[in-house]
Design an enzyme around this catalytic site. Sequence first.
Site, PDB file in Angstrom:
ATOM      1  N   SER A   1      42.088 -26.456  29.271  1.00 34.43           N
ATOM      2  CA  SER A   1      41.493 -25.137  29.425  1.00 34.43           C
ATOM      3  C   SER A   1      42.576 -24.109  29.141  1.00 34.43           C
ATOM      4  O   SER A   1      43.725 -24.452  28.926  1.00 34.43           O
ATOM      5  CB  SER A   1      40.970 -24.951  30.843  1.00 34.43           C
ATOM      6  OG  SER A   1      42.063 -24.744  31.718  1.00 34.43           O
ATOM      7  N   LYS A   2      42.185 -22.865  29.172  1.00 35.88           N
ATOM      8  CA  LYS A   2      43.161 -21.826  28.857  1.00 35.88           C
ATOM      9  C   LYS A   2      44.339 -21.853  29.818  1.00 35.88           C
ATOM     10  O   LYS A   2      45.411 -21.362  29.509  1.00 35.88           O
ATOM     11  CB  LYS A   2      42.482 -20.464  28.903  1.00 35.88           C
ATOM     12  CG  LYS A   2      41.609 -20.253  27.688  1.00 35.88           C
ATOM     13  CD  LYS A   2      41.010 -18.881  27.643  1.00 35.88           C
ATOM     14  CE  LYS A   2      40.012 -18.821  26.496  1.00 35.88           C
ATOM     15  NZ  LYS A   2      39.257 -17.599  26.450  1.00 35.88           N
ATOM     16  N   ARG A   3      44.105 -22.433  30.983  1.00 31.95           N
ATOM     17  CA  ARG A   3      45.174 -22.452  31.970  1.00 31.95           C
ATOM     18  C   ARG A   3      46.309 -23.385  31.574  1.00 31.95           C
ATOM     19  O   ARG A   3      47.443 -23.169  31.923  1.00 31.95           O
ATOM     20  CB  ARG A   3      44.631 -22.803  33.343  1.00 31.95           C
ATOM     21  CG  ARG A   3      43.822 -21.671  33.947  1.00 31.95           C
ATOM     22  CD  ARG A   3      43.269 -22.022  35.312  1.00 31.95           C
ATOM     23  NE  ARG A   3      44.229 -22.687  36.158  1.00 31.95           N
ATOM     24  CZ  ARG A   3      43.987 -23.837  36.774  1.00 31.95           C
ATOM     25  NH1 ARG A   3      42.838 -24.414  36.638  1.00 31.95           N
ATOM     26  NH2 ARG A   3      44.917 -24.372  37.532  1.00 31.95           N
ATOM     27  N   HIS A   4      46.013 -24.457  30.862  1.00 31.06           N
ATOM     28  CA  HIS A   4      47.140 -25.279  30.415  1.00 31.06           C
ATOM     29  C   HIS A   4      47.418 -25.154  28.928  1.00 31.06           C
ATOM     30  O   HIS A   4      48.098 -24.276  28.483  1.00 31.06           O
ATOM     31  CB  HIS A   4      47.011 -26.762  30.737  1.00 31.06           C
ATOM     32  CG  HIS A   4      45.820 -27.191  31.529  1.00 31.06           C
ATOM     33  ND1 HIS A   4      44.554 -26.841  31.247  1.00 31.06           N
ATOM     34  CD2 HIS A   4      45.758 -27.980  32.612  1.00 31.06           C
ATOM     35  CE1 HIS A   4      43.740 -27.385  32.115  1.00 31.06           C
ATOM     36  NE2 HIS A   4      44.440 -28.088  32.965  1.00 31.06           N
TER      37      HIS A   4
ATOM     38  N   ALA B   1      45.336 -25.103  26.146  1.00 33.05           N
ATOM     39  CA  ALA B   1      44.346 -24.712  25.151  1.00 33.05           C
ATOM     40  C   ALA B   1      44.668 -23.377  24.522  1.00 33.05           C
ATOM     41  O   ALA B   1      43.922 -22.418  24.626  1.00 33.05           O
ATOM     42  CB  ALA B   1      42.952 -24.696  25.754  1.00 33.05           C
TER      43      ALA B   1
END
Length: 465
Positions: free
Chosen positions: A240-243, A245
Amino acid sequence: MTVVTRFAPSPTGFLHIGGARTALFNWLYARRHGGRYLLRVEDTDRQRSTAEAIDAILDGLSWLGLDWDGDIIYQFSRAARHAEVAQQLLAEGKAYHCYATPQELEEMREQARRENRPMRYDGRWRDRDPREAPAGVKPVVRLKAPQEGETVVIDQVLGKVTVQNAQLDDMVLLRSDGTPVYMLSVVVDDHDMGITHVIRGADHHTNTFRQVQLYNALGWQVPEFAHIPLIHGPDGAKLSKRHGALGVDAYRDMGYLPAALRNYLLRLGWSHGDDEIISTTQAIQWFDLEHVGQSPARFDFAKLTSLNAHYLRETPDADLLPLVLPAIGRLIGEPLSDAARERIARGINGVKQRSRTLVELSAGLAFYARSGAPPAEEKAAALLTPAARGVIAGVAAALEPAPWTEPALESTVKAFAESAGIKLGQVAQPLRVALTGSTVSPGIFEVLSILGREESLIRLRAAAA
RNA sequence: GUCCCCAUCGUCUAGAGGCCUAGGACACCAGCCUUUCACGUUGGUAACACGGGUUCGAAUCCCGUUGGGGACGCCA
């Protein structure tokens, strides 16, 4: 049969790392077999597709060096063709109008959830007389899928997988406004484009069964499928954008080289024995579907970085220069003088040996670009003790009349150390700090040589004062 | 919940029944090299998820368990 592959991104966001790998695999497979690699933009979702996203994706692909054959196909432009196929199915009795409203469908799902049953459309309009159609409701078109038996997908990566048709419901082909839905569009486009190998993320694997039913209804030949396992974040959860992506542009900004990213992505899910460093040329000769792994992989920056360091060292200085010059200008906050460019060009080889990314390379080169004493890092400044300043002053004096070539500089400094009765290291390190502002740099004689007599002495005297 | 997929060092992976005392790479630790750092080099720590089968023999085949992931849209 000529191999034809395609990469089919939906322009609802940037090109993320998983998409980049899918593109790479398709590209490699086509190149490996002397086939064609096509690009199709799946923009049938008018709400979410944007021109910016298309640009970002094309940009990312170009940066990665994954050139496509022929013109880009925009899926939305083929909507009429997709609708025509649905109409044909309708005419043949292989599809039907469904008047169920979104509310009805939502209730169906709710009910299924409550009763712990699979969430599927119940086929309430499948055999119902169209004359019973409620007034004012625009129908969707659904495929009349087989309700008994099973559907088999032979996947080049996952093998043969069978699903009971009872598990699959009648999928929507055309929305109530007459526009085609993805499931229809992919099948029609892949068929019309002559795609022989569909290589895509494993998130599409379950969709494949429905698509195969469509191929069968249409009497079309099913292409080869290869579903490649997803890439997860470092914590094993969905990217996800948190890691990880990030768009590929983020990797470019972090100073990664396309060649390194390609190599890294290639090894994420594919292998060729123990080989790790695999050039793209080599990859084109080796790539196959048999050695694509079946399990998901986690994205690991450390390994990417290590690969990047390798490719950085392999890249000719002349190619690196334009990549690094603008960044250095920003770092020192002024335009680069000719002298600065000259020093950078001479010094880049030494610095790239100890850099892992273009960002590190730029930072490591900045001291060459400045005129006058560079700002000292904290750790470096601490080294400038009164004693060290004295040493620097002594070296400056010794250096002033000396010939300015690397071997000469070395013997001058060594002679100075000897006469002062100290080790070379005790001279070199303060010198390094004075000259570069850092405790880390290329060899000190190389630095002196490139900086030149005048600039070197300015810096040494500034540090000695 | 239903269906589907997956499971070897921390991570990426090699491994297609005996070649496995499980190999490589990244990361990590220690040594060497050295004017710092990096490179290089030497060595080290570290894995077949678990339980049953099949077999003379299983990391490799089968079943189950557990764990992870994906799909279940008039999104793609």
